[in-house]
Scaffold this motif. Sequence first.
Motif, short mmCIF file in Angstrom:
data_model
loop_
_atom_site.label_atom_id
_atom_site.label_comp_id
_atom_site.label_asym_id
_atom_site.label_seq_id
_atom_site.Cartn_x
_atom_site.Cartn_y
_atom_site.Cartn_z
N SER A 339 0.81 -1.22 0.00
CA SER A 339 0.00 0.00 0.00
C SER A 339 0.85 1.27 0.00
CB SER A 339 -0.94 0.01 1.21
OG SER A 339 -0.20 0.10 2.42
N CYS A 340 2.14 1.14 0.29
CA CYS A 340 3.06 2.31 0.29
C CYS A 340 3.65 2.44 -1.11
CB CYS A 340 4.15 2.13 1.33
SG CYS A 340 5.33 3.49 1.41
N ASN A 410 6.47 9.35 -4.33
CA ASN A 410 5.64 9.37 -3.14
C ASN A 410 5.78 10.76 -2.50
OD1 ASN A 410 4.46 9.01 -0.53
ND2 ASN A 410 4.83 6.81 -0.69
N THR A 412 5.08 12.01 0.33
CA THR A 412 5.58 12.04 1.71
C THR A 412 7.09 12.00 1.74
OG1 THR A 412 3.57 10.94 2.49
CG2 THR A 412 5.51 10.85 3.92
N LEU A 438 11.49 5.47 5.39
CA LEU A 438 10.69 4.41 4.77
C LEU A 438 10.64 3.17 5.67
CD1 LEU A 438 9.16 3.23 2.32
CD2 LEU A 438 11.38 2.57 1.38
N VAL A 441 8.43 3.90 8.69
CA VAL A 441 7.02 3.97 8.31
C VAL A 441 6.46 2.57 8.08
CG1 VAL A 441 5.45 4.70 6.48
CG2 VAL A 441 7.08 6.32 7.43
N LEU A 442 7.21 1.73 7.37
CA LEU A 442 6.75 0.36 7.14
C LEU A 442 6.62 -0.41 8.44
CD1 LEU A 442 8.84 -0.61 3.97
CD2 LEU A 442 6.48 0.21 4.08
N MET A 445 3.47 0.73 10.12
CA MET A 445 2.29 0.20 9.44
C MET A 445 2.00 -1.24 9.86
SD MET A 445 3.13 1.76 5.66
CE MET A 445 2.32 0.39 4.88
N PHE A 452 -0.77 2.40 4.32
CA PHE A 452 -0.07 3.68 4.27
C PHE A 452 -1.05 4.83 4.02
CE2 PHE A 452 2.04 6.99 1.76
CZ PHE A 452 3.08 7.34 2.61
N LYS A 453 -0.84 5.92 4.73
CA LYS A 453 -1.62 7.14 4.55
C LYS A 453 -0.67 8.29 4.31
CE LYS A 453 -5.64 5.87 7.34
NZ LYS A 453 -6.51 6.25 8.51
#
Length: 455
Positions: A339-340, A410, A412, A438, A441-442, A445, A452-453
């Motif tokens: 989703s990222c 991306n 972000t 990254l 963030v992963l 998540m 991912f948002k």
Amino acid sequence: MPDPVSDRSARRHHAVFASAAKQSSGANVRRTRAALGRTSSPSVCRLTGRTDDGGRPARSLLGGPRGRKQSGSAGRPSAVLSTNGRAGAARAYDPVPEDLASLAKGLAMVASVQPSATSRAGTSPATPFPTPFPTPPAPSPAPSPAARFVGADVSKAWVDLADTTGRSLRTANTPEALAAAFAGPWAPAACAALAYEPTGGYERPLLAAAQSLGLPIRRLHPNRARAFARATGRLAKTDRIDAAVLAGLAAFTADEAAVPPPSPAQRALAELMARLTQLKDQRHAERCRAERAESPAVRASIAACLAVIEAQIAAMTQALDAAIAADADLARKAALLRSCKGVGPRACQAVLAWLPEIGTLNRRTVAALVGVAPITRHSGSALRAAAIAGGRKPLRDVLFMAALTASRHNPTFTAVYDRLRADGKPHKLALIAVLRKLVTVLNAMIRAGKPFKPA
């Protein structure tokens, strides 16, 4: 003619200096000189003064050479604290009697750090010196006397076992022999942890036996084990010694959180990923050979090998996708990772195979595990730039390309990259910063179980 007031002031200062120096005994002075002489820097602390009758510099309290003439009014003592061993390197000042007394008292306290011969003999303990440095943290509590740690040095044909009580045993490297070895005195009930080093797959029978018996397992890095052996003075290296070193290191790191062993599905996924990496390395090597080959027969052979390798790469990729889809937990994690934007199929496979701890660690630990945490290297006046080190390089290589894609597509991560570049940071540094973000963030998540948002 000399100023009477200045002469009286100089005599009073010199008398206080002589009295303070007399109070610190000759033994203290000698110990102070020895203590300062053992420091790694040639810096010394000299206390120089002037007499009021001839203008000659007085001997220093440490018995060093006469100080150089200081700027200021003659006939007045001056104290110089030099950080480079040269008199007058620091700004001179005119001491007052309280300064001289405090300095002499401090030198006597420094001397008390090195115990005298009588205190070493046990007749007179040295006075503790109140150090300005912070007190180191107290060591972790030792495990209970009943608990013992077992180290296993794995070879191809056998396994050497040793525990913290001094016992050792050699057994065949099969699950049945290892399960039989943990009986009687080696019963797993009193085993606090079984420590081992990864040895390219030869440790799998040991893991199978340990899991069947319910033994707690600790996987130790070979570099840490070797460093621990050197730190404890064990320079020799044999299988039996290595097993004892692993047991000692397991006891030393007993307060660290143990990583749970990988599941059978996780081990199968890691093996498939390793094979896929090997095939891609072989493809790269054959392509490099094809560029230099001149013989038609050699070029035909290379082309045939490349065709086989390409087919095997496609087969391993399909096997990886099937293994991920067959496991519910792996499939859920794969959906979250994909989703990222920037994380493709290859990066998703690499994270699931080579980072099974994702989602269970904090952001600093997972960054260090991947090898994208900056390591500070400051010592004295040397202020070196922090750089990444260690970690799992194959995973970092794959995620580097994912970070490059994310920094361009991306929003972000594009904002992070653009901000660092605007601050004058190099391209590679900005990309590593994007890679660390990254990874964190992963990890967040997977821990939260949410896709991912964009920020």
